[in-house]
Write an enzyme that holds these catalytic residues in place. Structure first.
Site, PDB file in Angstrom:
ATOM      1  N   HIS A  64       0.823  -1.035  -0.111  1.00 49.22           N
ATOM      2  CA  HIS A  64       0.062  -0.024   0.065  1.00 49.22           C
ATOM      3  C   HIS A  64       1.042   1.199   0.152  1.00 49.22           C
ATOM      4  CE1 HIS A  64      -3.835  -2.003   1.937  1.00 49.22           C
ATOM      5  NE2 HIS A  64      -3.528  -2.680   0.677  1.00 49.22           N
ATOM      6  N   GLU A  66       0.854   3.849   1.881  1.00 52.39           N
ATOM      7  CA  GLU A  66       1.310   4.262   3.202  1.00 52.39           C
ATOM      8  C   GLU A  66       2.556   3.456   3.626  1.00 52.39           C
ATOM      9  OE1 GLU A  66      -3.279   4.030   3.731  1.00 52.39           O
ATOM     10  OE2 GLU A  66      -1.637   3.264   2.328  1.00 52.39           O
ATOM     11  N   CYS A  94      -6.152   1.818   5.892  1.00 50.71           N
ATOM     12  CA  CYS A  94      -6.899   0.437   6.238  1.00 50.71           C
ATOM     13  C   CYS A  94      -6.316  -0.010   7.695  1.00 50.71           C
ATOM     14  CB  CYS A  94      -6.631  -0.657   5.441  1.00 50.71           C
ATOM     15  SG  CYS A  94      -4.813  -1.231   5.135  1.00 50.71           S
ATOM     16  N   CYS A  97      -2.505  -0.937   7.451  1.00 53.86           N
ATOM     17  CA  CYS A  97      -1.503   0.507   7.568  1.00 53.86           C
ATOM     18  C   CYS A  97      -1.797   1.352   8.807  1.00 53.86           C
ATOM     19  CB  CYS A  97      -2.047   1.499   6.277  1.00 53.86           C
ATOM     20  SG  CYS A  97      -1.653   0.446   4.699  1.00 53.86           S
TER      21      CYS A  97
END
Length: 155
Positions: A64, A66, A94, A97
């Site tokens: 992701h 992040e 999410c 993260c």
């Protein structure tokens, strides 16, 4: 809050400025046919880490935006804690993260669009570090529209 001016342009807040940088990363993800989410980590007014979704390219569900930005920032800092840093991300993180932000001890998270389906706030905001300050809704419409348009084009 300090505001930044660039020539004749109107002053913008640092949150708007750095969210724009995260949006640039999101657009890079879009260009690579990834879900358009971007992130930057800022320390003392300087971007020290950035990233965008790479889950398709790397065939890695944990890639992701992040995670990319936090890892880059920790490498830049030469340590694993980012207490004096801010993570700017175009979509509410999410649970994975947000949990990673706990371990990095990020000082602040600023996100654009709320994710009512998979965002960490829907489940439990205590997943972030107790000292982390959370700010949501910065350039929310622009961040949200980028993701909506992406999924609309896939249908």
């Amino acid at each position: 809050m300090r505001y930044v001016t660039f020539g004749d342009e109107p002053a913008i807040s640092p949150d708007d400025f750095f969210m724009n940088e995260a949006l640039k990363e999101a657009r890079q993800a879009l260009a690579e046919d990834e879900i358009p989410i971007g992130a930057v980590v800022v320390c003392q007014g300087k971007i020290i880490g950035k990233g965008h979704n790479l889950t398709e390219r790397l065939n890695d569900v944990s890639a992701h935006a992040e995670m990319q930005a936090l890892t880059a920032a920790a490498n830049f800092m030469g340590g694993k804690y980012l207490k004096d840093c801010t993570l700017y991300v175009t979509l509410e993180p999410c649970v994975m993260c947000a949990g990673a932000s706990y371990w990095f001890q990020i000082g602040r998270i600023v996100f654009g669009a709320y994710d009512t389906r998979l965002g960490f706030g829907r489940l439990n905001q205590k997943i972030t570090h107790p000292k982390t300050i959370i700010t949501g809704g910065i350039r929310e419409n622009e961040c949200s529209q980028l993701v909506k348009d992406f999924f609309k084009s896939k249908r």
